[in-house]
Design an enzyme around this catalytic site. Structure first.
Site, PDB file in Angstrom:
ATOM      1  N   ASP A  73       1.170  -0.898  -0.144  1.00 19.09           N
ATOM      2  CA  ASP A  73       0.187   0.021   0.360  1.00 19.09           C
ATOM      3  C   ASP A  73       0.432   1.122   0.316  1.00 19.09           C
ATOM      4  O   ASP A  73       2.066   0.904   0.516  1.00 19.09           O
ATOM      5  CB  ASP A  73      -0.861  -0.050   1.120  1.00 19.09           C
ATOM      6  CG  ASP A  73      -1.959  -0.343   1.001  1.00 19.09           C
ATOM      7  OD1 ASP A  73      -2.223  -1.938   0.331  1.00 19.09           O
ATOM      8  OD2 ASP A  73      -2.392  -1.189   1.906  1.00 19.09           O
ATOM      9  N   ARG A  74       0.425   2.367  -0.432  1.00 19.97           N
ATOM     10  CA  ARG A  74       0.828   3.589  -0.592  1.00 19.97           C
ATOM     11  C   ARG A  74       1.753   4.077   0.583  1.00 19.97           C
ATOM     12  O   ARG A  74       2.560   4.808   0.807  1.00 19.97           O
ATOM     13  CB  ARG A  74       0.197   4.297  -1.560  1.00 19.97           C
ATOM     14  CG  ARG A  74       0.784   5.903  -1.753  1.00 19.97           C
ATOM     15  CD  ARG A  74      -0.128   7.088  -2.109  1.00 19.97           C
ATOM     16  NE  ARG A  74       0.393   8.348  -2.101  1.00 19.97           N
ATOM     17  CZ  ARG A  74      -0.264   9.049  -3.300  1.00 19.97           C
ATOM     18  NH1 ARG A  74      -1.075   8.577  -4.053  1.00 19.97           N
ATOM     19  NH2 ARG A  74       0.976  10.389  -3.536  1.00 19.97           N
TER      20      ARG A  74
END
Length: 327
Positions: free
Chosen positions: A155-156
């Site tokens: 995930d970012r």
């Protein structure tokens, strides 16, 4: 090798426009056509790549294909004429400082595998409103590299170990290890509240959907895909619990949603967490998602023993723990 392709933002018009024909070599066989085009059309937005696939402007052996078509040796790919303005191309490229920083965060590189300690706040690839990500920056860092592809995703807002294959054969083997559950990934997460018990195994099935505004979200659902995460308590600090999380499957947002399912969402999780708790945790410096990919353990056919790659918590996460311990 395939012939050079000039990336574009929109189809070019006029009599001078001409399509490019690319022959598929041995080392590209088996790759999806969408991933092939994203590699060849460096700098082109993902939305453009999928549009020219959807509209049939890309042809393989003179026929229309779907984005998941896998290329074969000898296939001829027709790429429509495209153009990309220099200003737009420059705007969609990462700054050189970020590219250099990523180069300094490579923690392992050997035998077709590169492992990077990804910083939080950086997407792994461009798309969905993000002009570029880790993989695009690495391709700028290594313009001579014939092959650089993500093995998996983070995930970012998650930091830590991210695998990139520098050989197609290694990519295939690592994907097979992931499918067979023969790769161990260990994360460190800080949960809101004091989780009872030393160990928990969550098997709630997960279903991915999109909200009306386009936001992607994952929910526990009987109709969802099988998912399994093991949680092990490391420490209880104040009204939080530090845990190791070992996902046995690779579903989107798996650790975050399974932690929420336990009733103890991750600190700093703006999508699945508790807003009031997150706000209160900011006094301890918790301004980001507290999730870090700390360790990878795997063995490919070219290795005589298990490869274990580790990276410590980011300094800002360690600082949060220190403030909690002294509160």
């Amino acid at each position: 090798m395939t012939s050079e392709v000039t990336p574009d933002a929109v189809p070019e018009e006029g009599p001078a426009a001409s399509a490019r024909l690319l022959a598929v070599p041995d080392d590209v066989a088996g790759q999806r056509i969408d991933n092939f085009l994203l590699t060849q059309l460096k700098g082109a937005p993902r939305t453009l790549v999928y549009r020219i696939l959807r509209t049939g402007e890309v042809r393989v052996n003179k026929g229309r294909i779907k984005p998941d078509y896998r290329l074969q040796v000898g296939d001829v790919v027709r790429v429509p004429p495209l153009r990309l303005s220099e200003a737009k191309e420059a705007a969609e490229r990462p700054a050189q400082g970020i590219v250099r920083q990523l180069g300094e965060r490579i923690v392992y590189e050997k035998d077709g595998l590169l492992v990077l300690n990804k910083p939080a706040g950086l997407a792994v690839h461009g798309g969905s409103g993000v002009a570029w990500g880790v993989i695009e920056a690495l391709r700028l860092l290594r313009p001579e590299a014939p092959f650089l592809e993500l093995v998996h995703r983070l995930d970012r807002d998650t930091s830590g170990l991210l695998m990139i294959a520098t050989k197609r054969s290694v990519l295939r083997e690592l994907h097979e290890l992931l499918r067979q559950g023969r790769m161990e990934k260990t994360y460190v997460a800080l949960l809101a509240g004091r989780l009872k018990g030393a160990e928990h195994q969550v098997t709630a099935r997960l279903d991915k959907t999109s909200l009306p505004n386009g936001e992607r979200i994952v929910r526990v659902s009987r109709e969802g895909k099988e998912a399994l995460t093991d949680f092990k308590v490391i420490d209880r600090i104040g009204d939080t619990t530090l845990v190791e999380a070992r996902p046995k499957t690779g579903r989107t947002h798996q650790i975050r949603v399974h932690a929420q399912y336990l009733g103890h969402p991750l600190v700093g999780d703006e999508k699945y967490g508790n807003d009031a708790i997150n706000k209160g945790m900011r006094q301890y410096g918790a301004t980001r998602l507290f999730l870090h990919a700390r360790e990878l353990k795997l063995r490919t056919s070219g290795m005589t023993k298990d490869l274990i790659v580790q990276c410590p918590l980011e300094p800002e996460l360690e600082a949060v723990l220190e403030k909690l311990r002294h509160a």
